[in-house]
Design a protein around this motif. Sequence first.
Motif, short mmCIF file in Angstrom:
data_model
loop_
_atom_site.label_atom_id
_atom_site.label_comp_id
_atom_site.label_asym_id
_atom_site.label_seq_id
_atom_site.Cartn_x
_atom_site.Cartn_y
_atom_site.Cartn_z
N ALA A 1 30.66 39.63 49.19
CA ALA A 1 31.72 40.56 48.79
C ALA A 1 32.95 39.80 48.30
CB ALA A 1 32.08 41.47 49.96
N VAL A 2 33.33 38.76 49.01
CA VAL A 2 34.48 37.95 48.60
C VAL A 2 34.20 37.28 47.26
CG1 VAL A 2 35.80 35.86 49.17
CG2 VAL A 2 35.36 37.58 50.92
N LEU A 3 33.00 36.77 47.08
CA LEU A 3 32.62 36.13 45.82
C LEU A 3 32.65 37.12 44.67
CD1 LEU A 3 31.68 33.45 44.61
CD2 LEU A 3 29.34 34.17 45.10
N SER A 4 32.17 38.31 44.92
CA SER A 4 32.16 39.35 43.88
C SER A 4 33.58 39.75 43.48
CB SER A 4 31.38 40.56 44.40
OG SER A 4 31.37 41.57 43.46
N ILE A 5 34.45 39.90 44.47
CA ILE A 5 35.85 40.27 44.19
C ILE A 5 36.56 39.12 43.47
CG2 ILE A 5 38.06 40.80 45.27
CD1 ILE A 5 36.41 42.34 47.41
N ALA A 6 36.33 37.89 43.93
CA ALA A 6 36.97 36.73 43.31
C ALA A 6 36.53 36.58 41.86
CB ALA A 6 36.65 35.47 44.10
N ASN A 7 35.29 36.93 41.58
CA ASN A 7 34.79 36.84 40.21
C ASN A 7 35.58 37.75 39.27
OD1 ASN A 7 33.14 36.03 38.12
ND2 ASN A 7 31.50 37.45 38.62
N GLY A 8 36.08 38.85 39.78
CA GLY A 8 36.86 39.76 38.95
C GLY A 8 38.32 39.34 38.80
N PHE A 9 38.86 38.66 39.80
CA PHE A 9 40.28 38.33 39.78
C PHE A 9 40.60 36.97 39.16
CE2 PHE A 9 40.68 41.54 43.19
CZ PHE A 9 41.70 42.28 42.62
N PHE A 10 39.70 36.02 39.29
CA PHE A 10 39.98 34.67 38.83
C PHE A 10 39.17 34.35 37.58
CE2 PHE A 10 40.61 34.51 43.47
CZ PHE A 10 41.97 34.23 43.47
N ALA A 11 39.71 33.45 36.78
CA ALA A 11 39.02 33.03 35.56
C ALA A 11 38.08 31.88 35.90
CB ALA A 11 40.03 32.60 34.50
N PHE A 12 36.83 32.21 36.09
CA PHE A 12 35.82 31.18 36.36
C PHE A 12 35.32 30.62 35.05
CE2 PHE A 12 34.36 33.32 40.56
CZ PHE A 12 35.34 32.63 41.26
N SER A 13 34.95 29.34 35.09
CA SER A 13 34.29 28.76 33.91
C SER A 13 32.87 29.32 33.86
CB SER A 13 34.25 27.23 34.03
OG SER A 13 33.39 26.85 35.09
N ASN A 14 32.19 29.09 32.75
CA ASN A 14 30.81 29.60 32.63
C ASN A 14 29.91 29.05 33.73
OD1 ASN A 14 31.30 31.26 30.47
ND2 ASN A 14 30.76 29.72 28.94
N ARG A 15 30.06 27.79 34.02
CA ARG A 15 29.23 27.17 35.07
C ARG A 15 29.52 27.80 36.43
NH1 ARG A 15 29.48 22.37 38.48
NH2 ARG A 15 27.35 21.64 38.80
N GLN A 16 30.79 27.97 36.76
CA GLN A 16 31.16 28.59 38.04
C GLN A 16 30.66 30.03 38.11
OE1 GLN A 16 35.35 27.89 37.76
NE2 GLN A 16 35.28 26.15 39.18
N ARG A 17 30.75 30.72 36.99
CA ARG A 17 30.29 32.12 36.96
C ARG A 17 28.78 32.19 37.17
NH1 ARG A 17 33.33 34.24 33.08
NH2 ARG A 17 34.61 35.25 34.63
N ARG A 18 28.03 31.27 36.57
CA ARG A 18 26.57 31.24 36.77
C ARG A 18 26.22 30.95 38.23
NH1 ARG A 18 24.71 27.43 32.00
NH2 ARG A 18 26.70 26.64 32.61
N ILE A 19 26.94 30.02 38.83
CA ILE A 19 26.71 29.71 40.25
C ILE A 19 27.01 30.94 41.10
CG2 ILE A 19 27.56 28.34 42.20
CD1 ILE A 19 27.94 26.03 40.19
N ALA A 20 28.09 31.64 40.78
CA ALA A 20 28.44 32.85 41.54
C ALA A 20 27.35 33.91 41.38
CB ALA A 20 29.79 33.39 41.08
N TYR A 21 26.84 34.09 40.19
CA TYR A 21 25.78 35.09 39.96
C TYR A 21 24.49 34.72 40.68
CZ TYR A 21 28.65 37.38 36.42
OH TYR A 21 29.64 38.06 35.76
N VAL A 22 24.16 33.44 40.69
CA VAL A 22 22.96 33.00 41.42
C VAL A 22 23.15 33.25 42.92
CG1 VAL A 22 21.61 30.98 42.09
CG2 VAL A 22 22.18 31.36 39.70
N ALA A 23 24.33 32.93 43.45
CA ALA A 23 24.60 33.17 44.87
C ALA A 23 24.52 34.66 45.19
CB ALA A 23 25.98 32.62 45.24
N LEU A 24 25.08 35.50 44.34
CA LEU A 24 25.02 36.94 44.57
C LEU A 24 23.58 37.46 44.48
CD1 LEU A 24 28.19 38.15 42.65
CD2 LEU A 24 27.81 38.14 45.12
N ALA A 25 22.79 36.90 43.58
CA ALA A 25 21.38 37.31 43.48
C ALA A 25 20.62 36.91 44.74
CB ALA A 25 20.74 36.68 42.24
N LEU A 26 20.88 35.71 45.25
CA LEU A 26 20.22 35.29 46.49
C LEU A 26 20.62 36.15 47.67
CD1 LEU A 26 20.35 31.41 46.12
CD2 LEU A 26 18.37 32.91 45.83
N ILE A 27 21.90 36.51 47.72
CA ILE A 27 22.37 37.39 48.79
C ILE A 27 21.71 38.76 48.67
CG2 ILE A 27 24.41 38.63 49.66
CD1 ILE A 27 26.00 36.06 48.98
N GLY A 28 21.49 39.22 47.45
CA GLY A 28 20.83 40.51 47.25
C GLY A 28 19.37 40.49 47.64
#
Length: 94
Positions: free
Chosen positions: A42-69
């Motif tokens: 949840a924190v990662l998902s909210i942070a993804n909306g508020f902060f400007a992640f680079s493409n690499r960081q955004r991909r890592i966040a999406y992979v982490a969210l997929a694993l959590i799902g």
Amino acid sequence: MARILPIFSQLFDSLGLELPLPTRALLAGDLWFLPAVFAFGAVLSIANGFFAFSNRQRRIAYVALALIGVLPLVVTIFLYLPLFVLSAKLKGIH
């Protein structure tokens, strides 16, 4: 789960079987980490909306969210695995 595990353990013991390894591993540890994992998601998902992640960081966040799902599905499969094993063993008896 505390009420169900002794029933399955007795059932498997009476049939001369052992609980599958993934199920034993899951039940041997406490499940305290699951709420922490979902809170992290949840924190990662909210942070993804508020902060400007680079493409690499955004991909890592999406992979982490997929694993959590996928985590609840994996936990559910490990908990139902004894039923699958028992069903296969009982089919072999007939």
